[in-house]
Scaffold this motif. Structure first.
Motif: not given
Length: 244
Positions: A208-235
């Motif tokens: 589904g959608d991905v929402v990133v907050g102000q204090w998110w530090d990131g990291g080494s994990a992989t972020l995978l967009f795997s949805g079959s419909a349109n997805q929002d990436f809210d920065l």
């Protein structure tokens, strides 16, 4: 200490002071629930273990407090209202394939590690908070269309290849990291919210959608967009560390 009730057992604003190695066992012999009123029922002992036996039912809207929660025998622990289970340390559902925990609309708040090794855990349709680690090595986790939030300090998540959630939020203390076991995936079917802290190794899969907050530090994990419909990436709120 065993609470055995053949009828309804109402409890409100009760605190049990326990010594070392004390276990409180809820055992329901007929049809009456353990009713926690609008206040609290729980313990004041650092070694208190709440053991849910077959057919335990919790009603009411108060807080059911314990230090550790353990459910190892066949039977169901269920909540019928929007009460809160507050574990000051660890939650364990293990040993018996017939052990069932059903939160319904209750809130589950675990300050330590959540362990599911056997049986079935039916998550809250509302909110579940885990401040420590997440270990799912067996049994069934049903997300119940609720939200699981990893909060607190740094911790590890270890699942059987893929752990599937509905809404998943990472809101660790600033500078703290959720470390996903190498090769494992935490999948969010609804909204993945990256609010604070970081995620290391493993994969975060968003359908589904991905929402990133102000204090998110990131990291080494992989972020995978795997949805079959349109997805929002809210920065839109990622104003502190976002470099895009």
């Amino acid at each position: 200490i065993a609470l055995r009730n053949s009828g309804a057992l109402p409890l409100a604003n009760v605190a049990l002071t326990t010594g070392a190695n004390t276990a409180l066992i809820f055992m329901r012999s007929n049809t009456g629930p353990l009713t926690v009123g609008s206040s609290n029922f729980g313990v004041v002992g650092a070694s208190m273990v709440l053991i849910a036996d077959a057919g335990s039912i919790v009603a009411g809207t108060g807080n059911l407090n314990c230090y550790n929660y353990s459910q190892a025998t066949a039977g169901t622990m269920s909540f019928t209202t929007n009460a809160t289970l507050l574990c000051r340390n660890n939650f364990n559902l293990q040993t018996s394939a017939s052990a069932i925990f059903t939160a319904s609309n209750a809130t589950v708040n675990i300050d330590g590690t959540f362990t599911l090794a056997n049986g079935t855990f039916n998550a809250p349709a509302t909110n579940m908070y885990v401040a420590g680690g997440w270990t799912h090595s067996g049994g069934t986790f049903n997300h119940n269309s609720g939200t699981v939030t990893f909060d607190g300090s740094g911790a590890a998540a270890d699942v059987v290849t893929t752990g599937t959630f509905y809404n998943l939020t990472i809101n660790k203390n600033t500078g703290q990291t959720l470390t996903i076991a190498t090769g494992d995936t935490l999948k969010a079917l609804g909204t993945l919210t990256l609010a604070d802290g970081a995620a290391a190794t493993g994969t975060l899969a968003a359908e589904g959608d991905v929402v990133v907050g102000q204090w998110w530090d990131g990291g080494s994990a992989t972020l995978l967009f795997s949805g079959s419909a349109n997805q929002d990436f809210d920065l839109s709120n990622a104003t502190t560390y976002h470099r895009g």
